[in-house]
Design a protein around this motif. Structure first.
Motif, PDB file in Angstrom:
ATOM      1  N   PHE A  18       1.255  -1.031   0.022  1.00 59.24           N
ATOM      2  CA  PHE A  18      -0.273   0.166   0.040  1.00 59.24           C
ATOM      3  C   PHE A  18       0.926   1.020  -0.287  1.00 59.24           C
ATOM      4  CE2 PHE A  18      -2.833  -3.100   1.979  1.00 59.24           C
ATOM      5  CZ  PHE A  18      -3.794  -3.540   0.960  1.00 59.24           C
ATOM      6  N   LEU A  19       2.144   1.235   0.439  1.00 57.59           N
ATOM      7  CA  LEU A  19       3.206   2.243  -0.255  1.00 57.59           C
ATOM      8  C   LEU A  19       3.258   2.238  -2.019  1.00 57.59           C
ATOM      9  CD1 LEU A  19       5.589   2.283   2.594  1.00 57.59           C
ATOM     10  CD2 LEU A  19       3.512   3.431   3.016  1.00 57.59           C
ATOM     11  N   TYR A  58      -8.994  -2.343   8.300  1.00 58.09           N
ATOM     12  CA  TYR A  58      -8.827  -0.831   8.457  1.00 58.09           C
ATOM     13  C   TYR A  58     -10.266   0.726   7.327  1.00 58.09           C
ATOM     14  CZ  TYR A  58      -6.446   3.761   9.457  1.00 58.09           C
ATOM     15  OH  TYR A  58      -6.218   4.709   9.633  1.00 58.09           O
ATOM     16  N   PHE A  59     -10.655  -0.025   6.369  1.00 56.47           N
ATOM     17  CA  PHE A  59     -11.696   0.519   5.485  1.00 56.47           C
ATOM     18  C   PHE A  59     -13.354  -0.114   6.131  1.00 56.47           C
ATOM     19  CE2 PHE A  59      -8.069   1.641   3.701  1.00 56.47           C
ATOM     20  CZ  PHE A  59      -7.876   3.470   3.826  1.00 56.47           C
ATOM     21  N   ARG A  60     -13.206  -1.089   7.063  1.00 55.99           N
ATOM     22  CA  ARG A  60     -14.349  -2.014   7.100  1.00 55.99           C
ATOM     23  C   ARG A  60     -15.818  -1.366   7.274  1.00 55.99           C
ATOM     24  NH1 ARG A  60     -11.387  -1.339  11.495  1.00 55.99           N
ATOM     25  NH2 ARG A  60     -12.142  -0.146  13.366  1.00 55.99           N
ATOM     26  N   ARG A  61     -15.764   0.230   7.564  1.00 56.91           N
ATOM     27  CA  ARG A  61     -17.184   0.992   7.796  1.00 56.91           C
ATOM     28  C   ARG A  61     -17.384   1.410   6.469  1.00 56.91           C
ATOM     29  NH1 ARG A  61     -16.611   4.768  13.367  1.00 56.91           N
ATOM     30  NH2 ARG A  61     -16.411   2.783  14.885  1.00 56.91           N
ATOM     31  N   ASP A  62     -16.488   1.428   5.655  1.00 55.97           N
ATOM     32  CA  ASP A  62     -16.222   2.588   3.949  1.00 55.97           C
ATOM     33  C   ASP A  62     -16.358   1.226   3.421  1.00 55.97           C
ATOM     34  OD1 ASP A  62     -14.810   5.154   4.068  1.00 55.97           O
ATOM     35  OD2 ASP A  62     -14.389   3.946   5.854  1.00 55.97           O
ATOM     36  N   VAL A  63     -16.439  -0.085   3.283  1.00 58.29           N
ATOM     37  CA  VAL A  63     -16.527  -0.879   2.761  1.00 58.29           C
ATOM     38  C   VAL A  63     -18.274  -1.226   2.771  1.00 58.29           C
ATOM     39  CG1 VAL A  63     -16.492  -3.505   2.434  1.00 58.29           C
ATOM     40  CG2 VAL A  63     -14.179  -1.846   2.590  1.00 58.29           C
ATOM     41  N   PHE A  64     -18.428  -1.583   4.299  1.00 59.24           N
ATOM     42  CA  PHE A  64     -20.084  -1.598   4.236  1.00 59.24           C
ATOM     43  C   PHE A  64     -20.856  -0.826   3.958  1.00 59.24           C
ATOM     44  CE2 PHE A  64     -23.541  -1.706   8.179  1.00 59.24           C
ATOM     45  CZ  PHE A  64     -23.737  -2.809   7.076  1.00 59.24           C
ATOM     46  N   LEU A 228      -0.292  -8.234   9.482  1.00 57.07           N
ATOM     47  CA  LEU A 228       0.151  -7.192  10.440  1.00 57.07           C
ATOM     48  C   LEU A 228       0.869  -5.658   9.394  1.00 57.07           C
ATOM     49  CD1 LEU A 228       0.887  -9.374  12.714  1.00 57.07           C
ATOM     50  CD2 LEU A 228      -1.011  -8.327  13.178  1.00 57.07           C
ATOM     51  N   MET A 229       1.884  -5.946   8.440  1.00 57.97           N
ATOM     52  CA  MET A 229       2.562  -5.016   8.866  1.00 57.97           C
ATOM     53  C   MET A 229       2.033  -4.123   7.834  1.00 57.97           C
ATOM     54  SD  MET A 229       5.080  -3.025   8.578  1.00 57.97           S
ATOM     55  CE  MET A 229       6.165  -4.196   9.194  1.00 57.97           C
ATOM     56  N   ALA A 230       0.896  -4.820   7.339  1.00 56.37           N
ATOM     57  CA  ALA A 230      -0.030  -3.891   5.521  1.00 56.37           C
ATOM     58  C   ALA A 230      -1.059  -2.839   6.702  1.00 56.37           C
ATOM     59  CB  ALA A 230      -0.544  -4.797   5.397  1.00 56.37           C
ATOM     60  N   ILE A 231      -1.894  -3.687   7.659  1.00 54.14           N
ATOM     61  CA  ILE A 231      -2.085  -2.419   8.075  1.00 54.14           C
ATOM     62  C   ILE A 231      -1.793  -1.556   9.174  1.00 54.14           C
ATOM     63  CG2 ILE A 231      -2.793  -3.701  10.736  1.00 54.14           C
ATOM     64  CD1 ILE A 231      -5.873  -3.311  10.627  1.00 54.14           C
ATOM     65  N   THR A 232      -0.553  -1.699   9.107  1.00 59.03           N
ATOM     66  CA  THR A 232       0.395  -0.621  10.183  1.00 59.03           C
ATOM     67  C   THR A 232       1.059   0.200   9.273  1.00 59.03           C
ATOM     68  OG1 THR A 232       0.792  -2.700  11.810  1.00 59.03           O
ATOM     69  CG2 THR A 232       2.214  -0.740  11.568  1.00 59.03           C
ATOM     70  N   ALA A 233       1.672  -0.398   8.021  1.00 62.92           N
ATOM     71  CA  ALA A 233       1.908   0.567   7.359  1.00 62.92           C
ATOM     72  C   ALA A 233       0.703   1.850   6.559  1.00 62.92           C
ATOM     73  CB  ALA A 233       2.218  -0.155   5.822  1.00 62.92           C
ATOM     74  N   ILE A 234      -0.712   1.177   6.042  1.00 62.32           N
ATOM     75  CA  ILE A 234      -1.858   1.824   5.916  1.00 62.32           C
ATOM     76  C   ILE A 234      -2.081   2.991   7.329  1.00 62.32           C
ATOM     77  CG2 ILE A 234      -4.364   1.912   5.700  1.00 62.32           C
ATOM     78  CD1 ILE A 234      -4.314  -0.527   4.947  1.00 62.32           C
ATOM     79  N   HIS A 235      -2.377   2.677   7.868  1.00 62.09           N
ATOM     80  CA  HIS A 235      -2.559   3.650   9.151  1.00 62.09           C
ATOM     81  C   HIS A 235      -1.013   4.774   9.059  1.00 62.09           C
ATOM     82  CE1 HIS A 235      -3.846   5.093  13.004  1.00 62.09           C
ATOM     83  NE2 HIS A 235      -1.997   4.945  13.334  1.00 62.09           N
ATOM     84  N   PHE A 236      -0.382   4.078   8.907  1.00 65.67           N
ATOM     85  CA  PHE A 236       0.726   5.470   9.481  1.00 65.67           C
ATOM     86  C   PHE A 236       0.876   6.750   7.782  1.00 65.67           C
ATOM     87  CE2 PHE A 236       1.763   3.230  13.240  1.00 65.67           C
ATOM     88  CZ  PHE A 236       2.357   3.571  13.849  1.00 65.67           C
ATOM     89  N   PHE A 237       0.415   5.619   6.423  1.00 63.27           N
ATOM     90  CA  PHE A 237       1.105   6.660   5.208  1.00 63.27           C
ATOM     91  C   PHE A 237      -0.091   7.521   5.780  1.00 63.27           C
ATOM     92  CE2 PHE A 237      -0.645   6.721   1.047  1.00 63.27           C
ATOM     93  CZ  PHE A 237       0.309   7.080   0.498  1.00 63.27           C
ATOM     94  N   LEU A 238      -1.398   7.263   5.948  1.00 65.44           N
ATOM     95  CA  LEU A 238      -2.273   8.218   6.287  1.00 65.44           C
ATOM     96  C   LEU A 238      -2.293   9.279   7.012  1.00 65.44           C
ATOM     97  CD1 LEU A 238      -5.581   5.458   5.172  1.00 65.44           C
ATOM     98  CD2 LEU A 238      -4.335   7.182   3.657  1.00 65.44           C
ATOM     99  N   LEU A 241       0.441  11.366   5.837  1.00 62.73           N
ATOM    100  CA  LEU A 241      -0.072  11.941   4.118  1.00 62.73           C
ATOM    101  C   LEU A 241       0.392  13.347   4.261  1.00 62.73           C
ATOM    102  CD1 LEU A 241      -0.248  10.776   1.488  1.00 62.73           C
ATOM    103  CD2 LEU A 241      -3.204  11.298   2.797  1.00 62.73           C
ATOM    104  N   ASN A 242      -0.239  13.971   5.111  1.00 60.48           N
ATOM    105  CA  ASN A 242      -0.272  15.497   4.893  1.00 60.48           C
ATOM    106  C   ASN A 242       1.232  16.329   4.936  1.00 60.48           C
ATOM    107  OD1 ASN A 242      -3.117  16.459   3.404  1.00 60.48           O
ATOM    108  ND2 ASN A 242      -3.707  15.019   5.115  1.00 60.48           N
ATOM    109  N   THR A 243       1.641  15.756   6.133  1.00 59.90           N
ATOM    110  CA  THR A 243       2.679  15.918   6.544  1.00 59.90           C
ATOM    111  C   THR A 243       3.850  15.707   6.162  1.00 59.90           C
ATOM    112  OG1 THR A 243       1.766  15.522   9.319  1.00 59.90           O
ATOM    113  CG2 THR A 243       4.189  16.213   9.201  1.00 59.90           C
ATOM    114  N   VAL A 244       4.209  14.564   5.201  1.00 62.59           N
ATOM    115  CA  VAL A 244       5.333  14.036   4.594  1.00 62.59           C
ATOM    116  C   VAL A 244       5.490  14.164   3.084  1.00 62.59           C
ATOM    117  CG1 VAL A 244       6.063  13.050   6.773  1.00 62.59           C
ATOM    118  CG2 VAL A 244       5.055  12.114   4.994  1.00 62.59           C
TER     119      VAL A 244
END
Length: 265
Positions: A18-19, A58-64, A228-238, A241-244
């Motif tokens: 996801f990066l 991670y996007f369970r609410r959006d997906v539902f 585990l790594m993917a859900i962590t990567a998504i969280h910190f990427f978002l 996002l606007n900082t880096v």
């Protein structure tokens, strides 16, 4: 495949899926750098399932909400809630699905070399940087239309070529279309769900119809670590996002292209 390789490749897949730096390139290059044998289709299936579960959770609410409104819209024959977004995700998936059916054998056999990955890593990295540099990116998910979905979907189809990066090229397309970083990224991540489902189905069919012997310990380790790594990567990427912005990934891709050129070409 030993347990260390399964752990390392699972973490690598989860981090890079996801990066905007291309998971396929990293999974091809890593065995080449270390002299490892190919990880096999069973392991590929496990890490795809892991990353799929991560993005859905991670996007369970959006997906539902999108799935619910999409079904209601179909039943009532009018757009309800996020029903339009559901259709845009379908439209955005079609180009990659068709391209995969038509070109996957050629891509697997002819476009996995270091020279191809060098070019795609460098060129699409620079395009990501240009797109992120452009001003006036104000569009949100509510402003999207079917043409945007189709164009981002065509970009996603290009990511079948290793080194392009599915998330990278779809975010790049979204930024060029005037989306904010968050909008382009969220649409990219949501668009990942149906295409990973299709990729996992292809891998599952290949495993079921061949004589492949699945290494179940490697399968489990790869799936869990990629999740585990993917859900962590998504969280910190978002979160960052606007900082880096996108430039850390652009710089990484340029450096990676230099390493590929120096070591493997």
């Amino acid at each position: 495949m030993d347990l260390f390789q399964a752990l390392f490749l699972g973490l690598l897949q989860g981090l890079t899926e996801f990066l905007p730096i291309s998971s396929s390139a990293h999974l091809i290059l890593t065995p080449a750098f270390f002299g490892w044998t190919d990880q096999g289709v069973g392991f590929d299936l496990s890490v795809h399932v892991g990353t799929l579960l991560a993005v859905v959770l991670y996007f369970r609410r959006d997906v539902f909400g999108i799935a619910r409104d999409g079904l209601i819209s179909m039943a009532q024959r009018r757009i309800v809630g996020q029903g339009a977004l559901a259709w845009y995700l379908v439209i955005g998936t079609i180009p990659a699905g068709l391209a995969g059916l038509a070109l996957l054998d050629m891509i697997d056999n002819e476009l996995r070399g270091a020279s191809v990955i060098f070019v795609t890593t460098l060129v699409f990295g620079i395009l990501l940087g240009i797109a992120d540099w452009l001003p006036k990116r104000q569009r949100t998910l509510d402003s999207l239309n079917w043409k945007d979905a189709l164009l981002v979907g065509i970009a996603q189809a290009m990511a079948l070529v290793p080194g392009t990066s599915r998330s990278g090229v779809t975010i790049t397309a979204g930024l060029f279309l005037g989306m904010t970083r968050e909008t382009a990224s969220r649409f990219s991540f949501l668009l990942a769900i149906p295409i990973i489902v299709l990729a996992s189905a292809v891998k599952l069919l290949e495993v079921a119809t061949s004589d492949v012997i699945v290494d179940w310990s490697g399968f489990l380790i790869g799936g869990v670590t990629s999740f585990l790594m993917a859900i962590t990567a998504i969280h910190f990427f978002l979160k960052w996002l606007n900082t880096v912005g996108m430039w850390p990934y652009v710089i990484y891709r340029i450096v990676l292209a230099g390493v590929i050129y120096a070591v493997l070409m």
